[in-house]
Design an enzyme around this catalytic site. Structure first.
Site, PDB file in Angstrom:
ATOM      1  N   PHE A  51       0.698  -1.409  -0.024  1.00 34.40           N
ATOM      2  CA  PHE A  51       0.142  -0.067   0.049  1.00 34.40           C
ATOM      3  C   PHE A  51       0.932   1.379   0.016  1.00 34.40           C
ATOM      4  CE2 PHE A  51      -3.217  -3.180   1.746  1.00 34.40           C
ATOM      5  CZ  PHE A  51      -4.121  -2.538   1.136  1.00 34.40           C
ATOM      6  N   ASP A  52       0.462   2.139  -0.780  1.00 33.98           N
ATOM      7  CA  ASP A  52       1.183   3.639  -0.583  1.00 33.98           C
ATOM      8  C   ASP A  52       0.309   4.256   0.553  1.00 33.98           C
ATOM      9  OD1 ASP A  52       2.069   6.210  -1.468  1.00 33.98           O
ATOM     10  OD2 ASP A  52       0.058   6.493  -2.113  1.00 33.98           O
ATOM     11  N   LEU A  53       0.928   5.265   1.379  1.00 29.63           N
ATOM     12  CA  LEU A  53       0.263   5.872   2.441  1.00 29.63           C
ATOM     13  C   LEU A  53      -0.633   7.189   1.960  1.00 29.63           C
ATOM     14  CD1 LEU A  53       0.052   5.911   5.444  1.00 29.63           C
ATOM     15  CD2 LEU A  53       2.254   7.178   5.663  1.00 29.63           C
ATOM     16  N   ASP A  54       0.205   8.208   1.720  1.00 28.65           N
ATOM     17  CA  ASP A  54      -0.535   9.466   1.354  1.00 28.65           C
ATOM     18  C   ASP A  54      -1.554   9.263   0.336  1.00 28.65           C
ATOM     19  OD1 ASP A  54       0.871  10.924   3.547  1.00 28.65           O
ATOM     20  OD2 ASP A  54       2.527  11.189   2.116  1.00 28.65           O
TER      21      ASP A  54
END
Length: 227
Positions: A19-22
């Site tokens: 997963f990416d965060l932002d």
């Protein structure tokens, strides 16, 4: 973004999920853009319009300060130091977990699927934010940028996440990336990984090119990840 029809490849059983965060797990733009605005003021440059500030969310900031703000590397590094100090004090927790994400992570974790975060945000800051929102425990690996930006490109962060997952013996045969920007698609693609883009992030419709699917809700993402 146009939502492609899921294919058998998309709805397969995934053995690992990055997963990416932002813009993917957290709506972090308010804190990032406010800290950026104060940074531009501090270094004596005009503050970009709000829509322009949002464009800084996602890619490595050192690169964006040079390519978008026209700074040379030395000035960009000075501005980055100002930004990071401000963000640590004021911006890091000025964000929120997107609707449905917590439940999705709970379901994936309960299903026994290895999960990792791969973000261009500094790793220590990413860990701090995930711990603050009670999400860190769902992830087997949290990989981010190094403080000196020697590792900040998404492809490099994905490589580090995969390295740590491999060290722990996880099955990476069918790994997928979940993100919101073209940088996620391209960074994962350098390692042969497909990407599902989320519509609630900060990308434009054009950034969906190359993604295997675009989803508009956590429930739709859940159906593609869990079947």
């Amino acid at each position: 973004m146009t939502n492609p029809t899921p294919t058998p490849t998309v709805t397969r059983t995934w053995t690992c999920i990055l997963f990416d965060l932002d813009g993917t797990l957290t709506d972090s733009a308010p804190g990032i853009t406010s800290s950026l605005a104060r940074t531009f003021e501090a270094v004596g440059l005009p503050v970009p319009a709000p829509a322009q500030l949002v464009e800084y969310v996602g890619p490595p900031l050192l690169d964006s300060l040079q390519s978008m703000a026209g700074m040379d590397e030395a000035a960009a590094r000075d501005a980055l130091a100002v930004y990071r100090a401000d963000y640590a004090r004021h911006g890091a927790f000025d964000s929120a977990v997107f609707p449905g994400i917590r439940g999705l992570l709970q379901r994936l974790h309960a299903a026994g699927i290895p999960l990792a975060v791969a973000t261009s945000k500094p790793e220590a800051q990413a860990v701090r934010i995930l711990e603050h929102f009670g999400l860190a425990a769902y992830f087997d690996v949290i990989a981010g940028a190094t403080e000196d930006e020697s590792r900040s490109a998404k492809a490099d962060v994905v490589e580090e996440a995969l390295r740590r997952l491999t060290e722990r013996g996880f099955d990476l045969a069918h790994t997928v990336m979940v993100g919101d920007r073209q940088y996620d698609v391209e960074g994962a693609g350098e390692h042969g990984l497909p990407t599902i883009l989320v519509e609630w992030g900060y990308g434009s419709p054009a950034e969906a090119a190359g993604a295997i699917a675009v989803v508009h809700s956590a429930d739709q993402l859940s159906s593609l990840l869990l079947g």
